[in-house]
Design a protein around this motif. Structure first.
Motif, PDB file in Angstrom:
ATOM      1  N   LYS A  62      21.397 -23.219   0.768  1.00  0.00           N
ATOM      2  CA  LYS A  62      22.126 -22.333  -0.098  1.00  0.00           C
ATOM      3  C   LYS A  62      21.501 -20.929  -0.285  1.00  0.00           C
ATOM      4  O   LYS A  62      22.347 -19.983  -0.224  1.00  0.00           O
ATOM      5  CB  LYS A  62      21.925 -22.712  -1.570  1.00  0.00           C
ATOM      6  CG  LYS A  62      22.124 -24.390  -1.930  1.00  0.00           C
ATOM      7  CD  LYS A  62      21.907 -24.697  -3.279  1.00  0.00           C
ATOM      8  CE  LYS A  62      20.263 -25.084  -3.574  1.00  0.00           C
ATOM      9  NZ  LYS A  62      19.842 -26.037  -2.786  1.00  0.00           N
ATOM     10  N   SER A  63      20.109 -20.886  -0.050  1.00  0.00           N
ATOM     11  CA  SER A  63      19.594 -19.386  -0.141  1.00  0.00           C
ATOM     12  C   SER A  63      19.952 -18.846   1.243  1.00  0.00           C
ATOM     13  O   SER A  63      20.021 -17.674   1.137  1.00  0.00           O
ATOM     14  CB  SER A  63      18.119 -19.428  -0.126  1.00  0.00           C
ATOM     15  OG  SER A  63      17.758 -20.191  -1.617  1.00  0.00           O
ATOM     16  N   THR A  64      19.936 -19.576   2.185  1.00  0.00           N
ATOM     17  CA  THR A  64      20.201 -18.608   3.417  1.00  0.00           C
ATOM     18  C   THR A  64      21.785 -18.169   3.451  1.00  0.00           C
ATOM     19  O   THR A  64      21.944 -17.113   3.821  1.00  0.00           O
ATOM     20  CB  THR A  64      19.985 -19.707   4.658  1.00  0.00           C
ATOM     21  OG1 THR A  64      18.900 -20.499   4.345  1.00  0.00           O
ATOM     22  CG2 THR A  64      20.316 -19.090   6.076  1.00  0.00           C
ATOM     23  N   LEU A  65      22.617 -19.085   2.877  1.00  0.00           N
ATOM     24  CA  LEU A  65      24.023 -18.387   2.630  1.00  0.00           C
ATOM     25  C   LEU A  65      23.992 -17.146   1.912  1.00  0.00           C
ATOM     26  O   LEU A  65      24.685 -16.145   2.215  1.00  0.00           O
ATOM     27  CB  LEU A  65      24.860 -19.610   1.964  1.00  0.00           C
ATOM     28  CG  LEU A  65      25.756 -20.477   2.744  1.00  0.00           C
ATOM     29  CD1 LEU A  65      26.170 -21.631   1.852  1.00  0.00           C
ATOM     30  CD2 LEU A  65      26.741 -19.712   3.488  1.00  0.00           C
ATOM     31  N   LEU A  66      23.479 -17.257   0.842  1.00  0.00           N
ATOM     32  CA  LEU A  66      23.386 -16.137  -0.091  1.00  0.00           C
ATOM     33  C   LEU A  66      22.729 -14.967   0.833  1.00  0.00           C
ATOM     34  O   LEU A  66      22.980 -13.839   0.691  1.00  0.00           O
ATOM     35  CB  LEU A  66      22.363 -16.290  -1.253  1.00  0.00           C
ATOM     36  CG  LEU A  66      22.780 -15.627  -2.551  1.00  0.00           C
ATOM     37  CD1 LEU A  66      23.952 -16.021  -3.165  1.00  0.00           C
ATOM     38  CD2 LEU A  66      21.560 -15.387  -3.352  1.00  0.00           C
ATOM     39  N   LYS A  67      21.596 -15.268   1.388  1.00  0.00           N
ATOM     40  CA  LYS A  67      21.098 -14.176   2.403  1.00  0.00           C
ATOM     41  C   LYS A  67      22.084 -13.648   3.430  1.00  0.00           C
ATOM     42  O   LYS A  67      21.983 -12.543   3.815  1.00  0.00           O
ATOM     43  CB  LYS A  67      19.857 -14.760   2.815  1.00  0.00           C
ATOM     44  CG  LYS A  67      18.498 -14.661   2.169  1.00  0.00           C
ATOM     45  CD  LYS A  67      17.459 -15.160   2.895  1.00  0.00           C
ATOM     46  CE  LYS A  67      16.326 -15.588   2.020  1.00  0.00           C
ATOM     47  NZ  LYS A  67      15.547 -16.806   2.495  1.00  0.00           N
ATOM     48  N   ALA A  68      22.811 -14.513   4.024  1.00  0.00           N
ATOM     49  CA  ALA A  68      23.818 -14.024   4.945  1.00  0.00           C
ATOM     50  C   ALA A  68      24.831 -13.229   4.126  1.00  0.00           C
ATOM     51  O   ALA A  68      25.326 -12.206   4.864  1.00  0.00           O
ATOM     52  CB  ALA A  68      24.463 -15.379   5.496  1.00  0.00           C
ATOM     53  N   VAL A  69      25.354 -13.547   2.702  1.00  0.00           N
ATOM     54  CA  VAL A  69      26.324 -12.639   2.369  1.00  0.00           C
ATOM     55  C   VAL A  69      25.840 -11.477   1.879  1.00  0.00           C
ATOM     56  O   VAL A  69      26.184 -10.436   1.948  1.00  0.00           O
ATOM     57  CB  VAL A  69      26.856 -13.281   1.037  1.00  0.00           C
ATOM     58  CG1 VAL A  69      27.639 -12.568   0.221  1.00  0.00           C
ATOM     59  CG2 VAL A  69      27.497 -14.854   1.500  1.00  0.00           C
ATOM     60  N   ALA A  70      24.475 -11.373   1.635  1.00  0.00           N
ATOM     61  CA  ALA A  70      23.661 -10.304   1.356  1.00  0.00           C
ATOM     62  C   ALA A  70      23.265  -9.399   2.470  1.00  0.00           C
ATOM     63  O   ALA A  70      23.040  -8.058   2.462  1.00  0.00           O
ATOM     64  CB  ALA A  70      22.241 -10.369   0.875  1.00  0.00           C
ATOM     65  N   GLY A  71      23.731 -10.009   3.852  1.00  0.00           N
ATOM     66  CA  GLY A  71      23.690  -9.214   5.126  1.00  0.00           C
ATOM     67  C   GLY A  71      22.001  -9.432   5.771  1.00  0.00           C
ATOM     68  O   GLY A  71      21.850  -8.459   6.450  1.00  0.00           O
ATOM     69  N   PHE A  72      21.190 -10.149   5.390  1.00  0.00           N
ATOM     70  CA  PHE A  72      20.070 -10.305   5.798  1.00  0.00           C
ATOM     71  C   PHE A  72      20.050 -11.161   6.959  1.00  0.00           C
ATOM     72  O   PHE A  72      19.134 -11.239   7.777  1.00  0.00           O
ATOM     73  CB  PHE A  72      19.193 -10.500   4.761  1.00  0.00           C
ATOM     74  CG  PHE A  72      18.849  -9.552   3.504  1.00  0.00           C
ATOM     75  CD1 PHE A  72      18.331  -8.423   3.923  1.00  0.00           C
ATOM     76  CD2 PHE A  72      19.062 -10.048   2.210  1.00  0.00           C
ATOM     77  CE1 PHE A  72      18.265  -7.481   2.948  1.00  0.00           C
ATOM     78  CE2 PHE A  72      18.962  -9.113   1.524  1.00  0.00           C
ATOM     79  CZ  PHE A  72      18.395  -7.859   1.636  1.00  0.00           C
TER      80      PHE A  72
END
Ligand SMILES: Nc1ncnc2c1ncn2[C@@H]1O[C@H](COP(=O)(O)OP(=O)(O)OP(=O)(O)O)[C@@H](O)[C@H]1O
Length: 293
Positions: A62-72
């Protein structure tokens, strides 16, 4: 992917097409020893003014998906598009609110914390940024603490400042990674209430990560269920009809139980709904095989 309606309702903003498109996204961490696949070919669309929740057990990505959407974190497969543009780096159109209370620079006052990104992105003059910061602090009930330093605030107050700072930037998508998980139960409930009141006021687009089924039902208008590690899409639900007020109702409990079953495929007569937190440690669940009755 299975799409389930806990109740069928129309999607706000759906007519304009998706604002955020996550299309077949696999995410990996590469260390010298091994490659860890965090998500496998995950797809979902978020429309303007959705409160879209990513729900799944610990380690499902979940957190990794959020980071991917954030562009990290760049996808190793698939694509993320915001307003049709491929996400390739972080940007002020996506602001993240984290769980940790230490996300505010301690040497800046509350007001300076909210003003800082506005000034750094050169969006506003000092006077405009000050006015905007005070407006947003007022919205989260902290105008009276504008000149206080973060260490003098409670955890809930710090999270309110982080939310004010994020909303001041008017991001296309507000990203929240378990923002209330470290708060006590009463404060958590109040923060959920306040977040929904802010959304009623501004109808921003929210992508929210949690492992609590109840929080997902209360906060979300749509919920994406992810399987245990590596995260795959198990189902997508509409949940507009639930709120804090409906939390004790039979319909709410039934929805929580159904989600629990969808995540872990527990037979209905043995499902335990007294604790609807998605367990932090759990062996790989069996595949969800069908639409619940
Ligand atoms: N920096 C990293 N390096 C290597 N592996 C990582 C890193 N960060 C996360 N992982 C792995 O990626 C997977 C997904 O982690 P992630 O934190 O996205 O899951 P999560 O669903 O948010 O979990 P939680 O609910 O516990 O926060 C896990 O197996 C985790 O061990």
């Amino acid at each position: 992917m299975a799409t389930h309606n806990l109740r069928v309702v129309s999607d706000r903003g759906a007519a304009r097409g998706p604002l955020l498109q996550v299309d077949g996204v696999s995410l990996e961490y590469r260390t010298e020893e091994r490659i860890v696949r965090a998500t496998h070919r995950v797809s979902f669309d978020v429309h303007a003014a959705d409160r879209f929740v990513l729900l799944g057990p610990s380690g499902c990505g979940k957190s990794t998906l959020l980071k991917a959407v954030a562009g990290f974190v760049p996808p190793c497969e698939g694509e993320i598009r915001l307003d049709g543009e491929r996400v390739q780096a972080p940007g002020p159109d996506r602001i993240v609110v984290f769980q940790e209370f230490d996300q505010l620079p301690p040497w800046k006052t509350v007001r300076q914390n909210v003003m800082f990104p506005l000034r750094k992105s050169r969006r506003m003059s000092r006077a405009e940024a000050d006015e905007c910061a005070m407006h947003c602090l007022d919205k989260v009930g902290l105008a009276g603490f504008a000149d206080a330093y973060p260490h003098t605030l409670s955890g809930g107050m710090k999270q309110r400042v982080a939310i004010a700072r994020a909303l001041a930037m008017r991001p296309k998508v507000l990203l929240m990674d378990e923002p209330f998980a470290a708060l006590d139960a009463l404060t958590r409930r109040r923060m959920q209430e306040e977040l929904l009141a802010l959304w009623d006021d501004a109808a921003f687009t929210l992508l929210f990560v949690t492992h609590s089924i109840e929080e997902a039902l209360v906060v979300g208008s749509r919920i994406l269920l992810l399987s245990p590690h590596p995260g795959r899409v198990r189902a997508e639900l509409n949940s507009h009809q639930f709120s804090l007020a409906s939390q004790g109702s039979a319909e709410f409990q039934a929805a929580a139980q159904r989600i629990h079953q969808m995540l872990f495929d527990v037979p209905a007569d043995t499902a335990d709904t007294t604790d609807t937190q998605v367990p932090r440690e759990r062996p790989a669940a069996r595949q969800y095989r069908g639409k619940p009755s």
